[in-house]
Design a protein around this motif. Structure first.
Motif, PDB file in Angstrom:
ATOM      1  N   GLU A  58      -7.365   9.740  -1.380  1.00 14.85           N
ATOM      2  CA  GLU A  58      -7.741   9.110  -3.014  1.00 14.85           C
ATOM      3  C   GLU A  58      -8.946  10.354  -3.587  1.00 14.85           C
ATOM      4  O   GLU A  58      -9.456  10.575  -4.842  1.00 14.85           O
ATOM      5  CB  GLU A  58      -8.103   8.146  -3.343  1.00 14.85           C
ATOM      6  N   PHE A  99      -5.952   4.021  -6.334  1.00 12.17           N
ATOM      7  CA  PHE A  99      -5.890   2.251  -5.783  1.00 12.17           C
ATOM      8  C   PHE A  99      -7.032   2.251  -4.642  1.00 12.17           C
ATOM      9  O   PHE A  99      -7.741   1.297  -4.594  1.00 12.17           O
ATOM     10  CB  PHE A  99      -4.948   2.099  -5.484  1.00 12.17           C
ATOM     11  N   TYR A 100      -7.062   2.843  -3.949  1.00 16.98           N
ATOM     12  CA  TYR A 100      -7.995   3.015  -2.560  1.00 16.98           C
ATOM     13  C   TYR A 100      -9.520   2.954  -3.204  1.00 16.98           C
ATOM     14  O   TYR A 100     -10.457   2.072  -2.983  1.00 16.98           O
ATOM     15  CB  TYR A 100      -7.918   3.392  -1.767  1.00 16.98           C
ATOM     16  N   TRP A 127      -2.672  -8.667  -1.859  1.00 16.86           N
ATOM     17  CA  TRP A 127      -3.111  -8.391  -3.649  1.00 16.86           C
ATOM     18  C   TRP A 127      -2.010  -9.748  -4.335  1.00 16.86           C
ATOM     19  O   TRP A 127      -1.235 -10.382  -3.986  1.00 16.86           O
ATOM     20  CB  TRP A 127      -2.164  -7.747  -4.009  1.00 16.86           C
ATOM     21  N   LYS A 157     -10.603   2.153  -6.355  1.00 17.57           N
ATOM     22  CA  LYS A 157     -10.156   2.043  -7.301  1.00 17.57           C
ATOM     23  C   LYS A 157     -11.263   0.031  -6.396  1.00 17.57           C
ATOM     24  O   LYS A 157     -11.543  -1.319  -6.843  1.00 17.57           O
ATOM     25  CB  LYS A 157      -9.459   1.422  -8.240  1.00 17.57           C
ATOM     26  N   HIS A 158      -9.677  -0.603  -5.548  1.00 16.72           N
ATOM     27  CA  HIS A 158     -10.358  -1.447  -5.140  1.00 16.72           C
ATOM     28  C   HIS A 158     -10.324  -2.127  -3.629  1.00 16.72           C
ATOM     29  O   HIS A 158     -10.872  -2.878  -3.030  1.00 16.72           O
ATOM     30  CB  HIS A 158      -8.813  -2.374  -4.977  1.00 16.72           C
ATOM     31  N   ASP A 199       3.018   5.260  -5.583  1.00 19.42           N
ATOM     32  CA  ASP A 199       1.780   6.153  -7.438  1.00 19.42           C
ATOM     33  C   ASP A 199       1.568   7.160  -7.257  1.00 19.42           C
ATOM     34  O   ASP A 199       1.720   7.753  -8.777  1.00 19.42           O
ATOM     35  CB  ASP A 199       1.389   4.759  -7.811  1.00 19.42           C
ATOM     36  N   TYR A 215       1.273  -6.258  -9.717  1.00 13.17           N
ATOM     37  CA  TYR A 215       0.203  -5.154  -9.651  1.00 13.17           C
ATOM     38  C   TYR A 215       0.325  -4.527 -11.109  1.00 13.17           C
ATOM     39  O   TYR A 215       2.117  -4.559 -11.239  1.00 13.17           O
ATOM     40  CB  TYR A 215       0.188  -4.766  -8.600  1.00 13.17           C
ATOM     41  N   PRO A 216       0.159  -3.672 -11.731  1.00 10.14           N
ATOM     42  CA  PRO A 216      -1.777  -4.053 -11.635  1.00 10.14           C
ATOM     43  C   PRO A 216      -2.687  -5.177 -11.974  1.00 10.14           C
ATOM     44  O   PRO A 216      -3.285  -5.471 -11.637  1.00 10.14           O
ATOM     45  CB  PRO A 216      -1.811  -2.904 -12.245  1.00 10.14           C
ATOM     46  N   THR A 233       0.800  -1.329   0.374  1.00  9.06           N
ATOM     47  CA  THR A 233       0.157   0.255  -0.231  1.00  9.06           C
ATOM     48  C   THR A 233       0.581   1.117  -0.508  1.00  9.06           C
ATOM     49  O   THR A 233       0.631   2.443  -0.502  1.00  9.06           O
ATOM     50  CB  THR A 233      -1.229   0.071   0.745  1.00  9.06           C
ATOM     51  N   ARG A 253       1.834   1.922  -3.143  1.00 10.70           N
ATOM     52  CA  ARG A 253       0.663   2.130  -4.794  1.00 10.70           C
ATOM     53  C   ARG A 253       0.523   3.800  -4.004  1.00 10.70           C
ATOM     54  O   ARG A 253      -0.225   4.443  -5.017  1.00 10.70           O
ATOM     55  CB  ARG A 253      -0.678   1.838  -3.762  1.00 10.70           C
TER      56      ARG A 253
END
Length: 137
Positions: free
Chosen positions: A95, A107-108, A125, A110-111, A36, A129-130, A30, A33
């Motif tokens: 986010e 990431f957060y 995970w 979306k997932h 990112d 990734y992705p 995380t 992410r």
């Protein structure tokens, strides 16, 4: 946002979730992410990032801490697991602000948002990734 989540797990489930988070390296994953997103923001929305990231974190951190503190007391969540939950929920809030920018790697949103809303806790995970998929319990 978190007010919409009804999270309830047994102490045994929380212990299993915590173990999966540790075994999967969820904290490192995380953090990558989050990195990112911050890298993307520094290249594409530098002023927004500079002006809002710390402000948002400061605004949402007390709300997230209070929410997780209640969960921890009511459901026997240890301090280490509580810090994982605080990190995830705080970054979900952050986010939610930056989702207005097309192309931002979210990431957060979306997932994890849908998982938390269904009383499922992300804890790993599978895959590189992705590609791959989130592991939850």
């Amino acid at each position: 946002m978190i007010e919409e989540f009804t999270i309830h797990k047994s102490p045994e489930e929380w212990a299993s979730i915590h173990s999966k988070m540790i075994d999967s390296g969820w904290d490192d994953f995380t953090l990558e992410r989050q990195g990112d997103l911050t890298v993307w923001l520094t290249h594409h929305q530098k002023d927004e990032y500079r002006d809002n990231w710390n402000r948002l974190a400061g605004e949402y951190r007390p709300k997230v801490k209070a929410y997780v503190s209640v969960l921890a007391k009511e459901q026997g969540i240890n301090a280490d697991l509580a810090s994982y939950l605080e990190w995830d929920l705080l970054h979900l809030y952050i986010e939610s602000y930056f989702q207005k920018f097309d192309g931002a790697p979210l990431f957060y949103i979306k997932h994890t948002a849908k998982l938390y809303s269904k009383n499922e806790i992300p804890c790993g995970w599978e895959g590189v990734y992705p590609n791959g998929q989130i592991v939850c319990q």
